[in-house]
Scaffold this motif. Structure first.
Motif, PDB file in Angstrom:
ATOM      1  N   ALA A 215       0.818  -1.219   0.000  1.00 24.87           N
ATOM      2  CA  ALA A 215       0.000   0.000   0.000  1.00 24.87           C
ATOM      3  C   ALA A 215       0.847   1.263   0.000  1.00 24.87           C
ATOM      4  N   LEU A 216       2.013   1.205   0.635  1.00 21.35           N
ATOM      5  CA  LEU A 216       2.857   2.398   0.741  1.00 21.35           C
ATOM      6  C   LEU A 216       3.813   2.543  -0.436  1.00 21.35           C
ATOM      7  N   ASP A 217       3.855   1.520  -1.306  1.00 20.20           N
ATOM      8  CA  ASP A 217       4.717   1.622  -2.483  1.00 20.20           C
ATOM      9  C   ASP A 217       4.184   2.722  -3.393  1.00 20.20           C
ATOM     10  N   GLY A 218       5.016   3.635  -3.740  1.00 17.66           N
ATOM     11  CA  GLY A 218       4.608   4.720  -4.619  1.00 17.66           C
ATOM     12  C   GLY A 218       3.875   5.849  -3.923  1.00 17.66           C
ATOM     13  N   ALA A 219       3.784   5.806  -2.594  1.00 18.18           N
ATOM     14  CA  ALA A 219       3.129   6.892  -1.864  1.00 18.18           C
ATOM     15  C   ALA A 219       3.915   8.188  -2.044  1.00 18.18           C
ATOM     16  N   ALA A 220       3.187   9.292  -2.170  1.00 16.54           N
ATOM     17  CA  ALA A 220       3.847  10.601  -2.234  1.00 16.54           C
ATOM     18  C   ALA A 220       4.382  10.937  -0.850  1.00 16.54           C
ATOM     19  N   LEU A 221       5.649  11.383  -0.798  1.00 16.58           N
ATOM     20  CA  LEU A 221       6.296  11.671   0.482  1.00 16.58           C
ATOM     21  C   LEU A 221       6.314  13.177   0.726  1.00 16.58           C
ATOM     22  N   ALA A 222       5.817  13.578   1.874  1.00 16.74           N
ATOM     23  CA  ALA A 222       5.743  14.996   2.227  1.00 16.74           C
ATOM     24  C   ALA A 222       6.632  15.272   3.430  1.00 16.74           C
ATOM     25  N   ARG A 223       7.083  16.528   3.522  1.00 13.14           N
ATOM     26  CA  ARG A 223       7.940  16.901   4.645  1.00 13.14           C
ATOM     27  C   ARG A 223       7.136  17.160   5.910  1.00 13.14           C
ATOM     28  N   ASP A 224       5.951  17.776   5.773  1.00  8.83           N
ATOM     29  CA  ASP A 224       5.189  18.127   6.967  1.00  8.83           C
ATOM     30  C   ASP A 224       3.694  17.974   6.722  1.00  8.83           C
ATOM     31  N   VAL A 225       2.906  18.212   7.767  1.00  6.25           N
ATOM     32  CA  VAL A 225       1.466  17.999   7.699  1.00  6.25           C
ATOM     33  C   VAL A 225       0.782  18.987   6.755  1.00  6.25           C
ATOM     34  N   HIS A 226       1.335  20.181   6.618  1.00  2.53           N
ATOM     35  CA  HIS A 226       0.727  21.155   5.714  1.00  2.53           C
ATOM     36  C   HIS A 226       0.869  20.694   4.257  1.00  2.53           C
ATOM     37  N   THR A 227       1.998  20.082   3.943  1.00  2.00           N
ATOM     38  CA  THR A 227       2.183  19.539   2.596  1.00  2.00           C
ATOM     39  C   THR A 227       1.251  18.357   2.362  1.00  2.00           C
ATOM     40  N   ILE A 228       1.091  17.519   3.394  1.00  3.58           N
ATOM     41  CA  ILE A 228       0.162  16.387   3.276  1.00  3.58           C
ATOM     42  C   ILE A 228      -1.244  16.902   2.977  1.00  3.58           C
ATOM     43  N   ALA A 229      -1.690  17.901   3.723  1.00  2.00           N
ATOM     44  CA  ALA A 229      -3.027  18.466   3.511  1.00  2.00           C
ATOM     45  C   ALA A 229      -3.137  19.124   2.142  1.00  2.00           C
ATOM     46  N   GLY A 230      -2.084  19.820   1.729  1.00  2.00           N
ATOM     47  CA  GLY A 230      -2.111  20.496   0.436  1.00  2.00           C
ATOM     48  C   GLY A 230      -2.188  19.532  -0.721  1.00  2.00           C
ATOM     49  N   LEU A 231      -1.426  18.437  -0.650  1.00  2.00           N
ATOM     50  CA  LEU A 231      -1.467  17.439  -1.719  1.00  2.00           C
ATOM     51  C   LEU A 231      -2.811  16.709  -1.743  1.00  2.00           C
ATOM     52  N   ALA A 232      -3.375  16.484  -0.559  1.00  2.00           N
ATOM     53  CA  ALA A 232      -4.708  15.880  -0.514  1.00  2.00           C
ATOM     54  C   ALA A 232      -5.728  16.805  -1.161  1.00  2.00           C
ATOM     55  N   ALA A 233      -5.622  18.103  -0.905  1.00  2.00           N
ATOM     56  CA  ALA A 233      -6.538  19.070  -1.505  1.00  2.00           C
ATOM     57  C   ALA A 233      -6.421  19.074  -3.020  1.00  2.00           C
ATOM     58  N   CYS A 234      -5.220  18.759  -3.521  1.00  2.00           N
ATOM     59  CA  CYS A 234      -4.998  18.704  -4.974  1.00  2.00           C
ATOM     60  C   CYS A 234      -5.430  17.374  -5.587  1.00  2.00           C
ATOM     61  N   CYS A 235      -6.037  16.513  -4.776  1.00  2.00           N
ATOM     62  CA  CYS A 235      -6.456  15.177  -5.228  1.00  2.00           C
ATOM     63  C   CYS A 235      -5.262  14.311  -5.624  1.00  2.00           C
ATOM     64  N   ALA A 236      -4.097  14.593  -5.023  1.00  2.00           N
ATOM     65  CA  ALA A 236      -2.920  13.773  -5.294  1.00  2.00           C
ATOM     66  C   ALA A 236      -2.985  12.449  -4.560  1.00  2.00           C
ATOM     67  N   GLY A 237      -3.868  12.329  -3.603  1.00  2.00           N
ATOM     68  CA  GLY A 237      -3.998  11.092  -2.859  1.00  2.00           C
ATOM     69  C   GLY A 237      -4.656  11.355  -1.516  1.00  2.00           C
ATOM     70  N   VAL A 238      -4.818  10.295  -0.748  1.00  2.00           N
ATOM     71  CA  VAL A 238      -5.361  10.405   0.602  1.00  2.00           C
ATOM     72  C   VAL A 238      -4.183  10.643   1.547  1.00  2.00           C
ATOM     73  N   GLY A 239      -4.247  11.735   2.277  1.00  2.00           N
ATOM     74  CA  GLY A 239      -3.172  12.040   3.213  1.00  2.00           C
ATOM     75  C   GLY A 239      -3.378  11.338   4.538  1.00  2.00           C
ATOM     76  N   LEU A 240      -2.303  10.897   5.126  1.00  2.00           N
ATOM     77  CA  LEU A 240      -2.349  10.256   6.442  1.00  2.00           C
ATOM     78  C   LEU A 240      -1.451  11.020   7.396  1.00  2.00           C
ATOM     79  N   GLY A 241      -1.970  11.327   8.564  1.00  2.00           N
ATOM     80  CA  GLY A 241      -1.176  12.069   9.534  1.00  2.00           C
ATOM     81  C   GLY A 241      -1.865  12.100  10.880  1.00  2.00           C
ATOM     82  N   PRO A 242      -1.328  12.874  11.816  1.00  2.00           N
ATOM     83  CA  PRO A 242      -1.873  12.917  13.174  1.00  2.00           C
ATOM     84  C   PRO A 242      -3.202  13.659  13.234  1.00  2.00           C
ATOM     85  N   ASN A 243      -3.986  13.337  14.238  1.00  2.00           N
ATOM     86  CA  ASN A 243      -5.293  13.973  14.424  1.00  2.00           C
ATOM     87  C   ASN A 243      -5.180  15.488  14.574  1.00  2.00           C
ATOM     88  N   ARG A 244      -4.013  15.964  15.092  1.00  3.91           N
ATOM     89  CA  ARG A 244      -3.858  17.416  15.256  1.00  3.91           C
ATOM     90  C   ARG A 244      -3.846  18.133  13.906  1.00  3.91           C
TER      91      ARG A 244
END
Length: 318
Positions: A215-244
């Motif tokens: 499942a993690l093969d080919g996952a987009a790698l982000a530096r921080d939670v803001h990048t994870i959220a931003g890429l998710a907003a761009c429909c680049a994938g489902v972001g996974l991170g902490p509840n905070r």
């Protein structure tokens, strides 16, 4: 030559009379005369002219007195600065942290510390957990905030305390099919392109997808939670991170709990056990006050630490 000799010379220049100068200093006249004569012998020049009209500095005396006044002022300032440093009011604190800690609790901690210690120079670096741990062990940081306890040579010499618990959530674009769901199962996530942090992909997320290791093969790698959220907003994938991550204010993303609930490694604060810096003590005091949910645990773990013992600085309310 002692500081009192400088004060004697300055008092004599001010009062222009041995008796009046001695009275202002709270000593008898003969010892003052003896000390001024000894000072002149040490300097090798006559500093005062003794005349029937009074005692006046010579040219050499005026030059000496100017430097003596500056020296006494510097000595007084040195005492003040030493006291301020001993109370943790000046100095430097180098802090390395992961990006999600800037959502909570670091904003409150850093803001309160800066208000309480405005003249302490803070050096702030966003670093992933392994890099921050290595920098702390190498003596390049005073404090590291990351997920899990530091590892490696020298880790046994660190104090590590939990400052926040969290669990895994998914973040998706507001247009994603998951956007209307309160939760999503790990099996569903395994069939989606993912956006994760690099250190999470190589560590604890492997346990989430232990039944779907690809499942993690080919996952987009982000530096921080803001990048994870931003890429998710761009429909680049489902972001996974902490509840905070839910603290990120964006209209184009939605959050879902991950089922089964997966607790993330605690957010941990680490520092060197041998570091008795008053600045560190002041910072730990702020952490205690700002992280109420783990305050008792912090007290238990830090009670015997040299930087946290003794009288703590009184800090203003946030």
């Amino acid at each position: 030559m002692e500081a009192r000799h400088l004060r004697y010379a300055l008092a004599l220049a001010e009062h222009q009379h041995f008796g009046r100068a001695a009275a202002s200093l709270g000593i008898a006249q003969p010892p003052l005369s003896t000390q001024i004569a000894a000072l002149e012998r040490e300097v090798g020049e006559r500093l005062f002219d003794r005349t029937p009209r009074g005692v006046f500095p010579t040219a050499a005396g005026n030059a000496f007195l100017a430097r003596a006044s500056s020296a006494l002022a510097e000595m007084s300032l040195a005492r003040v600065e030493a006291g301020r440093a001993a109370r943790g009011e000046t100095g430097r604190l180098r802090l390395g942290f992961i990006g999600s800690a800037l959502l909570d609790p670091l904003p409150g901690v850093i803001g309160r510390f800066r208000r309480a210690r405005p003249e302490v120079r803070m050096v702030l670096q966003e670093l992933d957990t392994p890099t921050a741990s290595a920098a702390l062990l190498a003596g390049e940081l005073e404090v590291a905030v990351g997920r899990g306890s530091p590892r490696g040579a020298g880790a046994e010499d660190l104090v590590t305390v939990p400052i926040g618990a969290d669990h895994l959530v998914a973040v998706v674009s507001s247009a994603h099919p998951f956007a209307g769901q309160r939760s999503v199962e790990a099996g569903q996530l395994a069939r989606e392109p993912l956006v994760v942090s690099a250190d999470a992909a190589g560590s604890y997320l492997r346990r989430v997808f232990e039944h779907d290791p690809a499942a993690l093969d080919g996952a987009a790698l982000a530096r921080d939670v803001h990048t994870i959220a931003g890429l998710a907003a761009c429909c680049a994938g489902v972001g996974l991170g902490p509840n905070r991550m839910r603290l990120i204010a964006r209209d184009d993303i939605r959050f879902c709990d991950v089922e089964p609930r997966f607790r993330l490694p605690d957010l941990q604060m680490s520092f060197r056990a041998a570091d008795s810096s008053p600045v560190l003590a002041a910072f730990l005091s702020v952490v205690r006050q700002n992280c109420a949910e783990v305050g008792s645990r912090l007290d238990d773990l830090l009670a015997r630490h040299p930087a946290a013992t003794g009288q703590q600085p009184v800090l203003g309310a946030s």
